[in-house]
Design a protein around this motif. Structure first.
Motif, PDB file in Angstrom:
ATOM      1  N   ARG A  65       0.862  -1.173   0.000  1.00 10.87           N
ATOM      2  CA  ARG A  65       0.000   0.000   0.000  1.00 10.87           C
ATOM      3  C   ARG A  65       0.904   1.229   0.000  1.00 10.87           C
ATOM      4  O   ARG A  65       1.908   1.238   0.698  1.00 10.87           O
ATOM      5  CB  ARG A  65      -0.850  -0.026   1.286  1.00 10.87           C
ATOM      6  N   ALA A  66       0.536   2.252  -0.773  1.00 13.31           N
ATOM      7  CA  ALA A  66       1.364   3.454  -0.821  1.00 13.31           C
ATOM      8  C   ALA A  66       0.524   4.678  -0.501  1.00 13.31           C
ATOM      9  O   ALA A  66      -0.612   4.787  -0.939  1.00 13.31           O
ATOM     10  CB  ALA A  66       1.998   3.608  -2.197  1.00 13.31           C
ATOM     11  N   VAL A  67       1.089   5.569   0.301  1.00 12.68           N
ATOM     12  CA  VAL A  67       0.427   6.831   0.619  1.00 12.68           C
ATOM     13  C   VAL A  67       1.353   7.959   0.173  1.00 12.68           C
ATOM     14  O   VAL A  67       2.510   8.009   0.568  1.00 12.68           O
ATOM     15  CB  VAL A  67       0.145   6.947   2.133  1.00 12.68           C
ATOM     16  N   PHE A  68       0.818   8.833  -0.692  1.00 13.82           N
ATOM     17  CA  PHE A  68       1.617   9.946  -1.203  1.00 13.82           C
ATOM     18  C   PHE A  68       1.202  11.256  -0.554  1.00 13.82           C
ATOM     19  O   PHE A  68       0.022  11.492  -0.329  1.00 13.82           O
ATOM     20  CB  PHE A  68       1.414  10.108  -2.709  1.00 13.82           C
ATOM     21  N   ASP A  69       2.172  12.086  -0.296  1.00 18.25           N
ATOM     22  CA  ASP A  69       1.909  13.483  -0.002  1.00 18.25           C
ATOM     23  C   ASP A  69       1.769  14.170  -1.357  1.00 18.25           C
ATOM     24  O   ASP A  69       2.178  13.627  -2.379  1.00 18.25           O
ATOM     25  CB  ASP A  69       3.089  14.050   0.792  1.00 18.25           C
ATOM     26  N   LYS A  70       1.158  15.344  -1.391  1.00 16.24           N
ATOM     27  CA  LYS A  70       1.006  16.001  -2.696  1.00 16.24           C
ATOM     28  C   LYS A  70       2.163  16.963  -2.978  1.00 16.24           C
ATOM     29  O   LYS A  70       3.042  16.665  -3.763  1.00 16.24           O
ATOM     30  CB  LYS A  70      -0.323  16.738  -2.787  1.00 16.24           C
ATOM     31  N   THR A  71       2.144  18.103  -2.264  1.00 21.30           N
ATOM     32  CA  THR A  71       3.075  19.158  -2.629  1.00 21.30           C
ATOM     33  C   THR A  71       4.514  18.721  -2.397  1.00 21.30           C
ATOM     34  O   THR A  71       4.857  18.257  -1.316  1.00 21.30           O
ATOM     35  CB  THR A  71       2.800  20.415  -1.790  1.00 21.30           C
TER      36      THR A  71
ATOM     37  N   GLN B 139      -2.583   9.148  11.701  1.00 22.37           N
ATOM     38  CA  GLN B 139      -3.761   8.316  11.990  1.00 22.37           C
ATOM     39  C   GLN B 139      -4.162   7.495  10.779  1.00 22.37           C
ATOM     40  O   GLN B 139      -4.556   6.338  10.903  1.00 22.37           O
ATOM     41  CB  GLN B 139      -4.935   9.199  12.417  1.00 22.37           C
ATOM     42  N   ARG B 140      -4.055   8.096   9.594  1.00 23.53           N
ATOM     43  CA  ARG B 140      -4.404   7.386   8.366  1.00 23.53           C
ATOM     44  C   ARG B 140      -3.491   6.153   8.208  1.00 23.53           C
ATOM     45  O   ARG B 140      -3.937   5.067   7.880  1.00 23.53           O
ATOM     46  CB  ARG B 140      -4.260   8.337   7.176  1.00 23.53           C
ATOM     47  N   ILE B 141      -2.195   6.369   8.474  1.00 24.06           N
ATOM     48  CA  ILE B 141      -1.229   5.263   8.378  1.00 24.06           C
ATOM     49  C   ILE B 141      -1.601   4.179   9.395  1.00 24.06           C
ATOM     50  O   ILE B 141      -1.612   2.980   9.092  1.00 24.06           O
ATOM     51  CB  ILE B 141       0.198   5.779   8.670  1.00 24.06           C
ATOM     52  N   ALA B 142      -1.918   4.622  10.624  1.00 19.62           N
ATOM     53  CA  ALA B 142      -2.257   3.663  11.680  1.00 19.62           C
ATOM     54  C   ALA B 142      -3.508   2.883  11.298  1.00 19.62           C
ATOM     55  O   ALA B 142      -3.597   1.675  11.521  1.00 19.62           O
ATOM     56  CB  ALA B 142      -2.455   4.398  12.999  1.00 19.62           C
ATOM     57  N   ALA B 143      -4.481   3.572  10.685  1.00 24.51           N
ATOM     58  CA  ALA B 143      -5.726   2.900  10.295  1.00 24.51           C
ATOM     59  C   ALA B 143      -5.442   1.844   9.238  1.00 24.51           C
ATOM     60  O   ALA B 143      -5.983   0.729   9.286  1.00 24.51           O
ATOM     61  CB  ALA B 143      -6.722   3.928   9.759  1.00 24.51           C
ATOM     62  N   LEU B 144      -4.590   2.192   8.262  1.00 21.30           N
ATOM     63  CA  LEU B 144      -4.248   1.227   7.212  1.00 21.30           C
ATOM     64  C   LEU B 144      -3.519   0.033   7.810  1.00 21.30           C
ATOM     65  O   LEU B 144      -3.734  -1.110   7.425  1.00 21.30           O
ATOM     66  CB  LEU B 144      -3.372   1.891   6.140  1.00 21.30           C
TER      67      LEU B 144
ATOM     68  N   GLY C 161      -4.369  -4.241   8.300  1.00 21.93           N
ATOM     69  CA  GLY C 161      -3.509  -5.318   7.834  1.00 21.93           C
ATOM     70  C   GLY C 161      -2.617  -4.955   6.662  1.00 21.93           C
ATOM     71  O   GLY C 161      -1.974  -5.813   6.084  1.00 21.93           O
ATOM     72  N   TYR C 162      -2.576  -3.680   6.293  1.00 26.79           N
ATOM     73  CA  TYR C 162      -1.715  -3.282   5.179  1.00 26.79           C
ATOM     74  C   TYR C 162      -0.327  -2.927   5.684  1.00 26.79           C
ATOM     75  O   TYR C 162      -0.154  -2.481   6.814  1.00 26.79           O
ATOM     76  CB  TYR C 162      -2.291  -2.067   4.459  1.00 26.79           C
ATOM     77  N   LYS C 163       0.653  -3.131   4.823  1.00 29.72           N
ATOM     78  CA  LYS C 163       1.994  -2.620   5.075  1.00 29.72           C
ATOM     79  C   LYS C 163       2.159  -1.395   4.182  1.00 29.72           C
ATOM     80  O   LYS C 163       2.139  -1.513   2.960  1.00 29.72           O
ATOM     81  CB  LYS C 163       3.048  -3.659   4.721  1.00 29.72           C
ATOM     82  N   VAL C 164       2.298  -0.248   4.808  1.00 26.50           N
ATOM     83  CA  VAL C 164       2.219   1.009   4.075  1.00 26.50           C
ATOM     84  C   VAL C 164       3.603   1.582   3.828  1.00 26.50           C
ATOM     85  O   VAL C 164       4.449   1.600   4.729  1.00 26.50           O
ATOM     86  CB  VAL C 164       1.390   2.036   4.868  1.00 26.50           C
TER      87      VAL C 164
ATOM     88  N   ALA D 193       6.074   6.698  11.061  1.00 22.37           N
ATOM     89  CA  ALA D 193       5.093   5.712  11.502  1.00 22.37           C
ATOM     90  C   ALA D 193       4.887   4.606  10.475  1.00 22.37           C
ATOM     91  O   ALA D 193       4.520   3.498  10.831  1.00 22.37           O
ATOM     92  CB  ALA D 193       3.756   6.409  11.781  1.00 22.37           C
ATOM     93  N   ALA D 194       5.145   4.903   9.199  1.00 21.52           N
ATOM     94  CA  ALA D 194       4.851   3.936   8.148  1.00 21.52           C
ATOM     95  C   ALA D 194       5.813   2.754   8.222  1.00 21.52           C
ATOM     96  O   ALA D 194       6.890   2.843   8.812  1.00 21.52           O
ATOM     97  CB  ALA D 194       4.942   4.604   6.788  1.00 21.52           C
TER      98      ALA D 194
END
Lengths: 48, 749
Positions: free
Chosen positions: B441-447, B607-612, B616-619, B634-635
């Motif tokens: 799972r990947a989480v991107f920042d924008k700017t 919190q979003r990372i913690a929720a993922l 059960g996701y590895k972010v 945290a990721a």
């Protein structure tokens, strides 16, 4: 009986190699292996 | 009065940049500073020359030394009010450069200790091997005994010098009632040596001096590689703490204005902030107008206006004008302290990951000891000869010594890290590669991550000719990102303006007088006081009449679209979590077809990372801003561009040096490939044991067999690691030639 002088010779030569490695390690010659190869082409006396 | 205001604006231009340069530098005696700069585009002797000459020309710079292998320049400079513009000088000759903070520990005593021990072991094992070859070739009993004695004479000091690395570690573990990989290793080596010593004294046929010392040698190779890939103790919390103001001028209840340390600033006090100072505690603006750099809170690079009533978060940088503020929280309850707590919690949480090699070794020790003990018992029962039983048990210990196992992981990781480094991606430690391989799972920042951290002028809207030149000449005098984007257009026919001719009005724009005409560059409502209705964007007006218009966009980072689709192909779902406003986030999300959340606070990201993770996701978190730092920590794994803030770079496992976002799928693919090779290496190492252990248990192991088995298994593992072929992505592997910056598009942050 050639072993009598061959063995000490081998040990001494090996020891010199070991000492040379320790010295080069201590004097930072492994810091930039690629750069050193390029720097010999510079015409001036190297970095100040 | 206008002239001094303009001068102070010019001085503020690089306050944030200078501050960061100092933070990333190391203070040396005699008022010197050392700064290490990563310059990924350095690739030949010519680059060394140009970088060294160009930086050497700057005032204050005392010494420049480029390291080609690590693509870094180390600069010594004399302390002064403003540090030399190192990064700017490099970008002027076409080299993108980034501050490089982790090289602060240039001398690594542990690495030196390991290398010395390795050298001694290599010397001793080669000499002992010479004697052993003589023995194996069938020397007569007398020569054999002499050679054994000589081998022992070389082996003993080596054992003490090189072996102590394992002995000390094993002893430390035993003393605390624990056991580690070094305990079976030490027992194996010492018993092998003791048995050989006994054999030599009793003129026995089998001495294992060569095996004992080659064990030490192979294990040290693995240990040294492993040390290179170890997680360097690093903490982004420290960087965050350094960002905070140390104190500020504050007036207490008695009305006395004093410079007070941050801890003594209480809610209700009035704080006077000069331009260029950081907000010490949370508060409200009482009077004054300024621009604020809120990168810490939102990750946005565009400054926001501060007017009376604006809420301030601790750590925000006051850019353009003096303001008075009322403290609303004590330092320990302020935003910055909250961030620090979040980071500490995140860093502590991450410490629970155990590396593959550590997990393997905890299984290994009990198995080996049980195997050796069982063969001893078995032979006692079968033959009743304790000497023979002991010999066999020691042979089992020798043959199971984890040489190949010790090389299996670090060898692959070193090769993978080298491949990634060649593509401009820096890996902090081997554990990061292991964690990255598990990511789904990947989480991107924008700017600054998906988009470039720079402004680009929308070409269709810009005016032409002389108006543009005037705009550029005016804009040079401001540090606002919009101004800097316009200033980057500067052309040859631009009139040079003295600082005194330009005045900056915080929140509105710049005003200049040229040839008796008043030019205003800035917000439409201010530049066009009479006809502002319906006008948008940034306007250049002459005496209240618009002559040019600028619109700004933040372009997508190069390779963003390709990177996102590559992730999709790898089965990694991505999303955007940004601190920016909903509209610009939606724009980017549409362009990349990703789900997105906007207006997310730093805590919200975590919190979003913690929720993922709970789902059960590895972010993997990819972000650059200060506001991303807690989420990066945290990721499960984290990636940051080299343009990221120092704290962000420190919190991330992996930093990519080139602009191209293709580095993200490249890093993920490389990590997965490394994981495959590591598994293969484990299979090879275990397979070796399956063959070798029965030979030892049944008493057929001779020193010759032991030497062949151990060396070949280690070599096979190394060769397998060298098979590593980095998966390639378009753009990521090409070595970009240093290029000049095209005028008008993009400016360095």
């Amino acid at each position: 009986m050639s072993a009598l002088y061959l063995i000490p010779t081998a040990l001494v030569i090996g020891g010199i190699g070991l000492w040379a490695f320790m010295w080069s390690l201590g004097s930072g010659q492994y810091e930039d292996l690629d750069g050193a190869a390029e720097r010999i082409l510079f015409e001036d006396d190297g970095p100040g | 009065m206008p002239s001094s205001a303009a001068a102070s604006c010019a001085a503020d231009a690089n306050v944030a940049a200078d501050e960061e340069l100092r933070l990333a530098s190391r203070r040396l005696p005699d008022g010197l500073w050392q700064t290490d700069i990563a310059v990924p585009a350095i690739h030949c002797g010519g680059c060394i020359r140009r970088v060294e000459t160009e930086l050497g020309k700057l005032d204050l710079v005392r010494r420049v030394r480029v390291n080609l292998a690590s693509r870094r320049a180390s600069v010594l400079w004399q302390d002064a009010a403003t540090p030399p513009p190192l990064l700017h000088a490099l970008s002027a000759i076409g080299y993108e450069a980034h501050l490089h903070e982790e090289s602060k520990d240039t001398t690594d005593p542990e690495r030196r200790r390991l290398l010395r021990a390795l050298a001694v072991a290599a010397f001793a094992s080669s000499n002992i091997m010479l004697f052993s070859v003589g023995v194996w070739a069938g020397a007569d009993a007398q020569t054999r005994d002499l050679f054994h004695a000589l081998s022992g004479g070389v082996a003993l000091p080596t054992l003490l010098y090189s072996g102590r690395i394992f002995f000390l570690s094993a002893w430390a573990a035993l003393r605390h009632g624990r056991t580690n990989m070094d305990v079976p290793i030490s027992i194996g080596i010492i018993l092998a040596f003791a048995l050989s010593f006994y054999e030599t004294l009793t003129s026995g046929p089998h001495a294992y001096f060569d095996a004992a010392i080659s064990l030490v040698l192979f294990l040290l190779i693995g240990r040294t590689l492993d040390h290179v890939m170890r997680d360097k103790a690093r903490s982004a919390v420290l960087g965050l703490a350094r960002i905070g103001a140390r104190g500020a001028l504050a007036s207490g209840p008695d009305g006395v204005v004093l410079y007070r340390p941050v801890a003594e600033i209480a809610p209700g006090m009035t704080v006077h902030l000069a331009a260029g100072e950081r907000v010490p505690v949370d508060g409200l603006v009482l009077s004054g107008r300024s621009q604020l750099d809120c990168a810490l809170v939102t990750g946005e690079t565009i400054p926001i206006s501060a007017v009376p009533g604006t809420r301030l978060s601790a750590g925000t940088l006051n850019l353009t004008g003096p303001i008075d503020m009322r403290a609303t929280a004590a330092a320990k309850d302020s935003f910055l302290a909250e961030m620090t707590r979040m980071m500490e919690a995140a860093e502590a949480g991450r410490g629970t990951y155990r590396r593959i090699a550590d997990r393997a070794s905890s299984l290994y020790a009990p198995l080996v000891h049980a195997g050796a003990a069982l063969s001893f018992l078995g032979w006692i029962l079968a033959s009743g000869d304790p000497h023979h039983a002991l010999t066999v048990a020691i042979a089992v210990l020798i043959v199971t010594c984890p040489c190949a196992l010790g090389l299996a992981v670090p060898m692959v990781q070193v090769v993978a890290a080298k491949r990634l480094f060649e593509a401009g991606v820096m890996v902090r430690d081997g554990g990061a590669l292991e964690r990255l391989a598990e990511v789904d799972r990947a989480v991107f920042d924008k700017t600054g991550t998906l988009t470039e951290g720079t402004m680009r002028i929308d070409e269709t809207m810009s005016g032409v000719g002389p108006a543009l030149a005037i705009a550029a000449a005016i804009a040079v005098h401001s540090s606002h990102p919009y101004s800097r984007a316009i200033a980057a257009l500067a052309m040859a026919d631009a009139p040079a303006l003295a600082a005194g001719q330009v005045r900056e009005e915080p929140g509105n724009g710049l005003e200049a007088e040229i040839d008796g005409q008043v030019y205003r560059l800035g917000r439409a409502s201010w530049a066009l006081p009479r006809s502002a209705a319906g006008q948008q964007g940034t306007i250049l007006a002459r005496d209240g009449v618009a002559i040019a218009r600028f619109r700004f966009e933040q372009p997508l980072r190069r390779g963003a679209v390709a990177a996102v689709s590559a992730l999709r192909e790898m089965g990694i779902a991505a999303e955007i979590v940004s601190g920016d406003a909903p509209e610009p986030v939606a724009e980017v999300a549409d362009a990349l077809a990703l789900p997105a959340c906007a207006d997310v606070t730093p805590a919200g990201k975590t919190q979003r990372i913690a929720a993922l993770r709970a789902a059960g996701y590895k972010v993997v978190m990819i972000g650059d801003g200060l506001n991303d730092a807690p989420a990066l920590s945290a990721a499960h794994a984290s990636i940051a561009p080299a343009s990221a803030a120092e704290v962000g770079r420190n919190a991330a496992d992996i930093v990519f040096l080139h602009d191209d976002l293709a580095a993200v799928p490249l890093a993920l693919a490389t990590a997965r490939r490394a994981a495959v090779l590591i598994r293969q290496n484990f299979v090879l190492a275990i397979g070796y044991n399956l063959v070798a252990v029965p030979i030892a248990v049944f008493g057929y192991l001779t020193p010759l067999l032991a030497a062949i088995a151990m060396s070949s298994s280690s070599l096979i593992v190394v060769v397998n690691a060298l098979r590593f072929d980095a998966p390639s992505y378009r753009g990521a592997k090409q070595r970009p030639a240093p290029r000049g910056r095209p005028a008008g598009v993009g400016i360095a942050r």
